[in-house]
Design an enzyme around this catalytic site. Structure first.
Site, PDB file in Angstrom:
ATOM      1  N   LEU A 107     -30.787 -11.347   2.415  1.00 45.23           N
ATOM      2  CA  LEU A 107     -31.015 -10.379   2.945  1.00 45.23           C
ATOM      3  C   LEU A 107     -30.266  -9.531   2.300  1.00 45.23           C
ATOM      4  CD1 LEU A 107     -31.891  -9.098   5.022  1.00 45.23           C
ATOM      5  CD2 LEU A 107     -30.152  -9.619   6.655  1.00 45.23           C
ATOM      6  N   TYR A 116     -11.518 -39.780   7.176  1.00 42.55           N
ATOM      7  CA  TYR A 116     -12.131 -40.181   7.648  1.00 42.55           C
ATOM      8  C   TYR A 116     -13.388 -40.379   7.193  1.00 42.55           C
ATOM      9  CZ  TYR A 116     -14.060 -36.009   8.092  1.00 42.55           C
ATOM     10  OH  TYR A 116     -15.153 -34.468   7.903  1.00 42.55           O
ATOM     11  N   HIS A 165     -17.103 -33.090  11.545  1.00 42.55           N
ATOM     12  CA  HIS A 165     -16.730 -34.205  12.788  1.00 42.55           C
ATOM     13  C   HIS A 165     -17.755 -33.830  13.471  1.00 42.55           C
ATOM     14  CE1 HIS A 165     -11.944 -35.054  12.421  1.00 42.55           C
ATOM     15  NE2 HIS A 165     -12.542 -34.902  11.697  1.00 42.55           N
TER      16      HIS A 165
END
Length: 385
Positions: free
Chosen positions: A130, A215, A47
């Site tokens: 890292l 969605y 979203h």
């Protein structure tokens, strides 16, 4: 520019890429260190609310994302069994008018690609995992798995829930398992009608103990995404990401509405992962190191605002560094935390409780937020010992 403080951003995720671009726009000397060997289209659905779209407008990718994404007219919440509407939150044109930008859903990888493409190739360093960071007072030294070292004056850590920068600030500590697994799948939109209901453009199906959010992730509405939250009491954190199956989904959502069953039937591949959290941290920075996003406030995805908080963090950090100057980084970091911690903690708490938009409520405090124009709050002065 060579005399400007060197700012290292460790991680080119959504929050890191946004922070880097905004800092570059303010004229800062920025270098991004990303552990992946190159950019790839990862993730699934996401979203992007008006609070984020206003930041993307500043970055210059708002129009492109608007073209890519799906623009739901409403966020629906529905009953798991009957399909009855529990909440109907207006979005679409209403969001543009009331909150100042659109609300959309899109494939996370497509969104991420736009952000990374907004960064000059010259600031990107890939293949940089890292392993150690040392704040030596006058400079920060970063050690990478490829045997190289780099120096910077400021190191920003949008490096996720298992942040190396957070570990340097606060010591090693495993995140907490939140008691839930999430399943996710992206697949072509089914041709068939789903039970008694069409496929809503944005809907969350709720029962008492679990949910499914679904969605579209393209403007063409040709790809659907779902993500779940299913309670599982114990989980081995070494198994963070695993394959799942239609059979497992059918068991987890047995008896649910025919629309949900149709989504499961249409699933091509489904994965699952454990949801992790941390308690609010006692500090977000120290010396020349500062955190943002999941590195300092990881949260369950149940409010669909986790990435938004990281991007807002990046925008506020850039604003605060511009406000007081990168040479005065400790004040800038204090100003940044003073203006982000309360909001991030609120979103973290609501995400944990999984109550967001289950009933009709006013989301304007979230969607209407404008990180560039909200009045700045001064940092609290620590009492003398």
């Amino acid at each position: 520019m060579s005399q400007s403080p060197r700012i290292a951003v460790v991680g080119a995720g959504l929050g890191g890429a946004a922070a880097a671009k905004l800092l570059l726009q303010e004229g800062f000397n920025v270098r991004v260190y990303e552990q992946a060997p190159s950019f790839s289209r990862l993730g699934a659905g996401i979203h992007v609310g008006p609070n984020v779209m206003k930041i993307l407008r500043r970055i210059g990718i708002e129009d492109a994302l608007n073209e890519q994404g799906s623009h739901p007219d409403y966020w629906y919440s529905r009953h798991w069994q009957t399909g009855d509407v529990l909440a109907q939150i207006p979005l679409g044109d209403y969001a543009v008018k009331e909150y100042g930008a659109s609300y959309l859903t899109v494939h996370r990888g497509d969104f991420h690609a736009l952000l990374v493409e907004a960064l000059p190739d010259s600031v990107m360093a890939y293949g940089k995992f890292l392993t150690k960071v040392e704040d030596r007072g006058n400079v920060v030294v970063m050690h990478f798995a490829d045997g190289t070292t780099e120096e910077a004056d400021i190191v920003i850590g949008p490096d996720g829930v298992n942040s190396r920068i957070r570990e340097e600030l606060l010591g090693p500590e495993l995140p907490k398992y939140a008691g839930y697994l999430a399943h996710r799948a992206v697949f072509p939109t089914p041709e068939v009608k789903a039970g008694m209901l069409p496929f809503d453009a944005c809907v969350k199906w709720w029962s008492d103990d679990r949910h499914m959010m679904t969605y579209f992730v393209t403007g063409k509405a040709d790809e659907l995404y779902y993500v779940t939250g299913v309670p599982v009491e114990k989980w081995d954190l070494n198994d963070r990401w695993l394959e799942s199956s239609k059979e497992e989904m059918r068991e987890a959502f047995s008896g649910w509405h025919p629309t949900v069953q149709a989504l499961i039937d249409a699933t091509v591949e489904v994965t699952k992962w454990s949801l992790l959290e941390r308690d609010p941290l006692p500090l977000w920075s120290r010396g020349r190191l500062v955190l943002l996003g999941d590195a300092c406030h990881p949260m369950k995805p149940h409010m669909a605002q986790g990435a938004a908080m990281a991007i807002e963090d990046g925008a506020m950090l850039a604003r605060c560094l511009k406000e007081v100057g990168a040479h005065n980084h400790e004040l800038a970091f204090a100003l940044y935390e003073a203006n982000r911690a309360e909001r991030a903690s609120k979103v973290q708490r609501i995400s944990h409780d999984n109550t967001w938009l289950r009933t009709n409520e006013d989301p304007s405090w979230c969607f209407g937020y404008d990180v560039f124009n909200v009045p700045l709050v001064e940092p609290k002065v620590k009492a003398a010992a």
